[in-house]
Enzyme design. Structure first.
Site, PDB file in Angstrom:
ATOM      1  N   GLU A  32       8.437  14.903   2.925  1.00 51.53           N
ATOM      2  CA  GLU A  32       8.208  15.436   1.653  1.00 51.53           C
ATOM      3  C   GLU A  32       8.810  16.593   1.621  1.00 51.53           C
ATOM      4  O   GLU A  32       8.586  17.355   0.678  1.00 51.53           O
ATOM      5  CB  GLU A  32       7.231  15.340   0.761  1.00 51.53           C
ATOM      6  N   GLU A  92      -3.419   9.084  -4.496  1.00 54.99           N
ATOM      7  CA  GLU A  92      -2.927  11.021  -3.852  1.00 54.99           C
ATOM      8  C   GLU A  92      -2.019  10.199  -2.838  1.00 54.99           C
ATOM      9  O   GLU A  92      -0.938  10.867  -3.351  1.00 54.99           O
ATOM     10  CB  GLU A  92      -4.524  11.577  -3.991  1.00 54.99           C
ATOM     11  N   GLY A 106       2.696  -1.500   2.191  1.00 55.45           N
ATOM     12  CA  GLY A 106       2.752  -0.985   0.971  1.00 55.45           C
ATOM     13  C   GLY A 106       2.089  -1.673   0.205  1.00 55.45           C
ATOM     14  O   GLY A 106       1.231  -1.531  -0.355  1.00 55.45           O
ATOM     15  N   TYR A 140       7.689   0.982  -6.492  1.00 54.47           N
ATOM     16  CA  TYR A 140       7.308   0.947  -6.827  1.00 54.47           C
ATOM     17  C   TYR A 140       6.901  -0.085  -8.235  1.00 54.47           C
ATOM     18  O   TYR A 140       6.277  -0.980  -8.945  1.00 54.47           O
ATOM     19  CB  TYR A 140       6.240   2.451  -7.637  1.00 54.47           C
TER      20      TYR A 140
END
Length: 168
Positions: A32, A92, A106, A140
């Site tokens: 990230e 988180e 996932g 997602y």
């Protein structure tokens, strides 16, 4: 709880998992591009997860062949919605090592946490995603996640937090 993924185990983290969790967190910070704010230590994680009032909960995924080595970590905690007057489950972090991606882990994690949120009476299950991470955004959305374009994360940290606190 949702069905498992063959060859893997999803379980609560233990103190012996802390070194692996720390290493995985470091990998995620590198991915990230956030290593400049990475401050977690083995001691701080142990306190965060295993103190009498934990700041967060942590799960790990291991392979059945090597149950002592985490290949993923999932960190969550409760937040609260005043309008719903119920706590929520806030994801988180979820980080799966690249070698184990694309195997359904996932989706398993999201289903597991959604079931946990329902079991705990939570009013919602939510998380944030970096706007440049298109793969995650599509993943997602595929799992029913709604991207809230009209909400922005507001954060005060570091020196700005100290300045604001000093004005109290």
């Amino acid at each position: 709880m949702p069905a498992s993924v063959p060859g893997y185990d999803l379980r609560p983290a233990t103190e012996s998992d802390i070194p692996a969790i720390h290493a995985l967190m470091r990998e995620m910070a590198e991915f990230e591009k956030l290593t400049d704010i990475f401050q977690a230590t083995h001691a701080s994680l142990t306190h965060s997860f295993f103190s009498p009032e934990p700041a967060a909960r942590c799960l790990v995924i291991t392979t059945l062949e090597d149950p002592g080595t985490a290949i993923a970590y999932i960190m969550w905690f409760h937040n609260y919605s005043s309008f719903l007057d119920r706590r929520g489950l806030y994801l988180e972090d979820v980080y799966i090592t690249p070698a184990h991606r694309g195997r359904g882990l996932g989706g398993w994690v999201l289903k597991h946490l959604a079931a946990l949120a329902v079991e705990l009476g939570c009013g919602r299950f939510e998380w944030v995603v970096l706007d440049w991470n298109e793969n995650a955004i599509e993943f997602y959305k595929h799992h029913g996640g709604e991207i809230l374009d009209d909400w922005r994360v507001v954060r005060v940290t570091g020196e700005a937090l100290q300045r604001l606190a000093s004005q109290a």
